[in-house]
Structure formats: structure tokens, C-alpha cells
Design an enzyme around this catalytic site. Structure first.
Site, PDB file in Angstrom:
ATOM      1  N   ASN A 254      -4.335  -0.549  11.592  1.00  0.00           N
ATOM      2  CA  ASN A 254      -3.645  -1.619  11.525  1.00  0.00           C
ATOM      3  C   ASN A 254      -5.246  -2.521  11.979  1.00  0.00           C
ATOM      4  O   ASN A 254      -5.172  -4.279  11.680  1.00  0.00           O
ATOM      5  CB  ASN A 254      -2.763  -1.750  12.217  1.00  0.00           C
ATOM      6  CG  ASN A 254      -1.607  -1.065  11.558  1.00  0.00           C
ATOM      7  OD1 ASN A 254      -1.401  -0.778  10.098  1.00  0.00           O
ATOM      8  ND2 ASN A 254      -0.717  -0.639  11.903  1.00  0.00           N
TER       9      ASN A 254
ATOM     10  N   ARG B 260       1.425  -2.197  -5.717  1.00  0.00           N
ATOM     11  CA  ARG B 260       0.503  -0.839  -4.997  1.00  0.00           C
ATOM     12  C   ARG B 260       1.178   0.181  -5.575  1.00  0.00           C
ATOM     13  O   ARG B 260       2.650   0.350  -5.192  1.00  0.00           O
ATOM     14  CB  ARG B 260       1.168  -1.461  -3.211  1.00  0.00           C
ATOM     15  CG  ARG B 260       0.635  -2.848  -2.422  1.00  0.00           C
ATOM     16  CD  ARG B 260      -0.356  -1.954  -1.153  1.00  0.00           C
ATOM     17  NE  ARG B 260       0.233  -3.025  -0.629  1.00  0.00           N
ATOM     18  CZ  ARG B 260      -1.847  -3.697  -0.206  1.00  0.00           C
ATOM     19  NH1 ARG B 260      -2.383  -3.136  -0.655  1.00  0.00           N
ATOM     20  NH2 ARG B 260      -1.261  -4.614   0.827  1.00  0.00           N
TER      21      ARG B 260
ATOM     22  N   ARG C 255      -3.864  -6.730  -0.916  1.00  0.00           N
ATOM     23  CA  ARG C 255      -5.367  -6.893   0.128  1.00  0.00           C
ATOM     24  C   ARG C 255      -5.196  -5.503   0.390  1.00  0.00           C
ATOM     25  O   ARG C 255      -4.282  -4.051   0.344  1.00  0.00           O
ATOM     26  CB  ARG C 255      -4.757  -6.591   1.547  1.00  0.00           C
ATOM     27  CG  ARG C 255      -6.060  -7.116   1.963  1.00  0.00           C
ATOM     28  CD  ARG C 255      -7.116  -7.923   1.801  1.00  0.00           C
ATOM     29  NE  ARG C 255      -6.004  -9.259   2.517  1.00  0.00           N
ATOM     30  CZ  ARG C 255      -6.457 -10.776   2.022  1.00  0.00           C
ATOM     31  NH1 ARG C 255      -7.877 -10.454   1.913  1.00  0.00           N
ATOM     32  NH2 ARG C 255      -5.944 -11.759   2.379  1.00  0.00           N
TER      33      ARG C 255
ATOM     34  N   HIS D 197       4.854 -10.189  -5.868  1.00  0.00           N
ATOM     35  CA  HIS D 197       5.274  -9.070  -5.066  1.00  0.00           C
ATOM     36  C   HIS D 197       6.207  -8.920  -5.948  1.00  0.00           C
ATOM     37  O   HIS D 197       6.865  -8.257  -4.850  1.00  0.00           O
ATOM     38  CB  HIS D 197       5.520  -9.901  -4.023  1.00  0.00           C
ATOM     39  CG  HIS D 197       4.154  -9.880  -2.361  1.00  0.00           C
ATOM     40  ND1 HIS D 197       5.111  -8.284  -2.216  1.00  0.00           N
ATOM     41  CD2 HIS D 197       3.573  -9.630  -1.699  1.00  0.00           C
ATOM     42  CE1 HIS D 197       3.858  -7.620  -1.024  1.00  0.00           C
ATOM     43  NE2 HIS D 197       3.207  -8.941  -1.011  1.00  0.00           N
TER      44      HIS D 197
ATOM     45  N   TYR E  71       8.414   4.382   3.878  1.00  0.00           N
ATOM     46  CA  TYR E  71       9.230   3.120   3.890  1.00  0.00           C
ATOM     47  C   TYR E  71      10.365   3.421   3.823  1.00  0.00           C
ATOM     48  O   TYR E  71      10.918   3.763   2.740  1.00  0.00           O
ATOM     49  CB  TYR E  71       8.461   1.748   3.424  1.00  0.00           C
ATOM     50  CG  TYR E  71       7.227   2.114   3.579  1.00  0.00           C
ATOM     51  CD1 TYR E  71       6.030   2.194   5.167  1.00  0.00           C
ATOM     52  CD2 TYR E  71       5.915   1.255   2.982  1.00  0.00           C
ATOM     53  CE1 TYR E  71       4.979   3.214   4.693  1.00  0.00           C
ATOM     54  CE2 TYR E  71       4.743   1.421   3.039  1.00  0.00           C
ATOM     55  CZ  TYR E  71       3.822   2.195   4.662  1.00  0.00           C
ATOM     56  OH  TYR E  71       2.591   1.848   4.770  1.00  0.00           O
TER      57      TYR E  71
END
Length: 547
Positions: free
Chosen positions: A64, A386, A416, A446, A479
Site C-alpha cells: 500500500n 480488474r 491502476r 467502474h 474481499y
């Protein structure tokens, strides 16, 4: 809300002090992010977590922080260098933000090193050792020297640092070791630099039990005489480089794919944003690195004895289930099982909500695979933000296209650090006949949506999947996200309009169930909130969303 003391002091000390008090309702975006990463480090300190899971959290905090410097700090550095007169929402200039950020980031890195020291002791007690240079001896030393000569030595390329050999380019996140040497034949001082390729494993595991690891830079220093025969080693130190990895999209870019291909190449050679030096590096070597890599923009710090905390994830792979969370097997939605695994039949009977990772992401893959192989499916539209490196979703779309179905994939190139992988997937999809679209230049797409059009009798029915997570088989196991499956015709029409908006800039009209950001999501949310305020004041139940 009071402003943090370090920001107040900085405002007073800065050459360009804040003229008007900023709005105290705002947190600084960058300092807030660093506070979040502080919480990640705190998870590494939690004794309730298994030891290797704590090490995983520490590694995540390192990843991170790397990305934070490569993107956010790089952006602020660019503003500062170009004298951009722009203040953050809380009223700070780029220079003021950087001063506060560097202070907090340095404190975070000190915390990382302290936590690593604590965890290292606990790892020793658990029988998992990371050996220091002075701990390598006896049989282990013999095995490591053989391993170094046969498996590491051929890969390394030492480079002299002298007028005939300019200082080499150090890649982003590149870990290297610089040596101060003396040639024994003539007592001539020599400096050498050795870059450690990204393809090399950071930690070498010795054979047998207990588990013993040695960091690659430790081996390099230990066996420097093998690499530099005829030289005396006076000093050696590790250093690491982080480069500017931010990519700004130019509105006049005529070919977005070509632009990103070139931008990715430029990113690998971006300016140095952070130069991390091993603690205790000799002044003479530090001076060389600062002169060659520091520049006016680089943030230089001595960051402990283990640079690149992110690489600790390699130790987490050790086969020690007693030091990890118990394995969890997510359940497959029962209703789809009740319909014999037929996703369409189950969704048509009733909408389905799936809670990941407690319920498996395999249900999403099953939906796409069934769509790809069902002869009655005529069209599939899919967003990809992604998708990761595992090709399950991509393969389903390729199968559908090769079967003659109309397949459209919206691939977001601006995800990113996934830009390059997304370009690979886009190329593979196009070769299979998928219509690939890259969305908007100014916005990121998104949305996570699958739309499937299926012929049923004399009509067509639309099935949709909406997700809060990415179509990424790996992160979907970690997640917490929701998946929503529906065959509602109104939702299907809205989803179709959304895709038309992305692919052809066709403005949606009369959206019934779906709101799009930044077009109308905020307005619709505010309207719904106002409705609930009216309901509450009238004594009616508030939260129904009904007018």
C-alpha cells in the site's frame, strides 16, 4: 473538529502560509489514507491473528505504501515542481501536504520495521527462521554457497561505477546492493553496483526442517568474495527505488490503446520519488546514491534493515497451517442447486443476492460459462475493470464469441497498475471476435455488470449480474462484496442503456431502476433521502424508499 497539530504548525511555518482558514469539515485526503494504512499495520500487531496472517498484513501495508508514493506523492511532487497553485479541500498547498505526508510516512515505515522485529522473534519461536548474515554457518553455509554459485551468480551482473561506466538505470521498486571495494593487486578503490532482478525470489529457503530462509541481499553480501574475487569488501548496503507511476490521460489522445502502451513504457522510467537506504549505510555510499538518484524531487530516507516490506508475502507461503487462518470453504447458493445448476432458471424464478466471499464467486463464473455455452444465448455484454491474471472470465467470453454469439467487453484501461494486464486481455478478446470498447477518456468505467440476452420461445429475456467487486477470481475469495442476479425486464433495459452510453455515448432516457454516476446517481440519492425525511416527519416508516 480541530485540525491536526502537525498541519497547523506546517501552515504557520510554510513560506506560503494559508491565508484563510480551510473548511474544518474536511480531512486531508492523503493523511486520511495514511491513517488507513496505519490500521493495516495494527492488524499485523493483533495477537488474536495467526502469526503468518500478521506477517501478511505487514506485507500488505508495504505494498500500500509503495503505491501511495508511486501515485499520490508523485502527483503532489509534480504539482510542486510545476508551481501548480492548487490547494486540497482542507486548504493545504502541495508543499504543505508533502511535509505532513513525509513526516507521517516516515513514522509508518519506522512502525513497519518495529513490527517486523517483533514478528521475527515470534517466527523464531515458532520454528520459522529468517537468518542474518552472521547466523549462516556450517552445513548451511556450504549449501548456500553452492546455491549461490549455481543458481544466483549466473543471473547477477555487477557494474562498476566509474567514468567509463555511467550509473545504470534502476527500475521501479528495484532492490540493489552497492559495494565499496579495494582491488588487492594495486590497492585501487572500486565501487560496484548489483541490481537484484525482479524475477529472483527475495527469500531463499534452505532444505530440511526447521524452515530457514535467507534474504537474497544477505546472500549477496555474504558471498561477495565469490562475486568479486581479488577484492576486499570495505562496505556494502542495500537500497531501493520507487518511481513516479502516475499516468495522466490527455484529452487529445487519438488512440487510447497506443497511448497507454507508450505510457506504461514511460512509467517504468518515471522520475525517482523515493530513495530508500539501508539503515547505517556508510556516508560515502549514501553520497553516491543521493547524487545519482536523489535529484531535486526524490524523498530520501533510511528505512531499516529490510527494505521492501512487501516481499514478506513470500514467507507467508510457508506450509504452516497452524500459523494461518483456518481454511474456509464458501457455500454455493442453494437455490441454483435446487434448479439443477441452471442459473437462468433460478434467476428467472426469483432475484438472487450472493454475499462474497462467504458464498462462492464460482456462481458468477457458472453464470458466464452457462451463457457462453447455451445455444439460446444470443448476446453477452460485460464490463471488465480488474479481471486479474486468471483467465476464467476471459475464457468464457472467448468461448461465447467463438460460438457465434455477439459479445461486447468494456475493458477499462485506467485500472491502476492493471493497465498492462487489461491490454493483454483486450488483445486476446479481440482476436476471438469480441467487440472490445475502452470506455470514456475522462472517467473510469467502474461498473461491474454482465448482461445476457437469451431467446426463450418467441421472445428474448435479459439476465443481469451486478456486483460491488471486480470480476477477479482471486480477490473475490478475500474481499467482502455482493452479487445481484436478476431477470427483471426494467433492470435489463437500464443495463442495456448503460452499455450503449459507454460504447456509443448514447444518453440514457427514462432509467427505471439503475442510477449512473456521475450522471444522476447523486441527484437520485438525494431525492430518496428527502423522501425518507418526509416519511419520518409524517410519522411513517422511514427507509422504505417509497414516495
Amino acid at each position: 473538529m480541530n485540525r491536526p497539530a502537525h498541519i497547523v504548525r506546517q501552515a504557520e511555518d510554510d513560506d506560503d502560509p494559508i491565508g484563510a482558514q480551510p473548511n474544518d469539515r474536511f480531512f486531508n485526503r492523503e493523511l486520511s489514507w495514511l491513517a488507513f494504512n496505519r490500521r493495516v499495520i495494527e492488524e499485523a500487531c493483533n495477537p488474536a491473528h495467526p502469526l503468518l496472517e500478521r506477517l501478511r498484513f505487514l506485507s500488505i501495508s508495504g505494498s500500500n505504501l509503495d503505491e501511495f508514493f508511486m501515485v499520490r506523492v508523485a502527483g503532489l511532487k509534480g504539482q510542486q515542481t510545476q508551481d501548480v497553485d492548487r490547494r486540497s479541500a482542507d486548504g493545504l498547498t502541495a508543499g504543505q501536504q508533502l511535509t505532513a505526508i513525509i513526516r507521517e510516512a516516515d513514522a509508518l515505515m519506522e512502525s513497519q520495521q518495529a513490527v517486523w522485529g517483533d514478528l521475527r522473534v515470534l517466527l523464531d519461536e515458532a520454528g520459522l527462521f529468517v537468518l542474518r548474515r552472521d547466523a549462516v554457518e556450517g552445513e548451511a553455509d556450504d549449501w548456500l554457497e553452492t546455491h549461490f554459485r549455481e543458481q544466483i551468480f549466473p543471473i547477477l551482473t555487477p557494474q562498476a561505477l566509474d567514468p567509463a561506466h555511467p550509473f545504470p538505470f534502476i527500475p521501479n521498486r528495484g532492490l540493489s546492493v552497492i559495494f565499496d571495494l579495494v582491488r588487492r593487486s594495486d590497492n585501487e578503490p572500486v565501487r560496484e553496483l548489483v541490481m537484484l532482478p525482479h524475477t529472483m525470489t527475495r527469500f531463499v529457503r534452505l532444505p530440511g526442517e526447521p524452515a530457514r530462509y535467507v534474504a537474497i541481499e544477505t546472500l549477496l553480501k555474504r558471498f561477495a568474495p565469490v562475486l568479486f574475487p581479488g577484492y576486499e569488501v570495505l562496505a556494502a548496503a542495500s537500497f531501493r527505488v520507487l518511481r513516479d507511476s502516475d499516468m495522466e490521460i490527455e484529452e487529445e489522445a487519438e488512440d487510447l490503446v497506443r497511448y497507454f502502451a507508450n505510457a506504461i513504457k514511460r512509467r517504468r522510467r518515471g522520475r525517482v520519488i523515493r530513495l530508500e537506504l539501508e539503515t547505517g549505510i556508510p556516508d560515502v555510499l549514501a553520497a553516491v546514491l543521493k547524487d545519482e538518484l536523489g535529484g531535486a524531487e526524490a524523498i530520501i530516507t533510511e528505512s531499516g534493515n529490510l527494505l521492501g516490506i512487501v516481499d514478506l508475502d513470500g514467507l507467508v507461503e510457508e506450509d504452516r497451517p497452524d500459523l494461518k487462518f483456518p481454511p474456509f470453504t464458501p457455500r454455493f447458493p442453494e437455490r441454483i442447486r435446487e434448479f439443477g445448476g441452471d442459473c437462468f432458471a433460478a434467476i428467472k424464478a426469483k432475484d438472487i443476492v450472493v454475499h462474497h466471499p462467504y458464498e462462492t464467486f464460482e456462481v458468477v463464473l457458472a453464470f458466464l460459462k452457462q451463457a457462453a455455452n447455451d445455444p439460446d444465448v444470443v448476446a453477452i455484454k460485460q464490463t471488465l475493470y480488474r479481471a486479474g491474471k486468471q483467465p476464467a472470465v476471459i475464457n468464457a467470453l472467448i468461448t461465447a464469441a467463438e460460438a457465434g454469439k455477439s459479445v461486447t467487453a468494456v475493458v477499462e484501461l485506467k485500472a491502476r497498475f492493471d493497465e498492462e494486464q487489461n491490454m493483454v486481455w483486450a488483445s486476446a478478446l479481440e482476436r476471438a471476435g469480441v467487440q472490445v470498447v475502452y470506455g470514456f477518456i475522462d472517467w473510469k468505467t467502474h461498473a461491474k455488470v454482465s448482461l445476457v440476452v437469451r431467446r426463450e420461445g418467441q421472445a428474448f429475456r435479459t439476465y443481469c449480474h451486478f456486483g460491488t467487486g471486480n470480476y477477479h477470481p482471486v480477490t473475490a475469495k478475500i474481499y467482502t462484496d455482493l452479487s445481484f442476479f436478476t431477470a427483471d425486464a426494467a433492470v435489463g433495459r437500464d443495463a442495456a442503456q448503460m452499455f450503449n452510453y459507454i460504447t456509443g455515448y448514447v444518453e440514457p432516457t427514462d432509467m427505471a431502476r439503475v442510477s449512473l454516476s456521475p450522471r444522476d446517481l447523486r441527484k437520485n440519492l438525494m431525492t430518496l433521502i428527502e423522501v425518507e425525511i418526509v416519511n419520518a416527519r409524517a410519522g411513517r416508516p422511514a427507509g422504505s424508499g417509497r414516495r
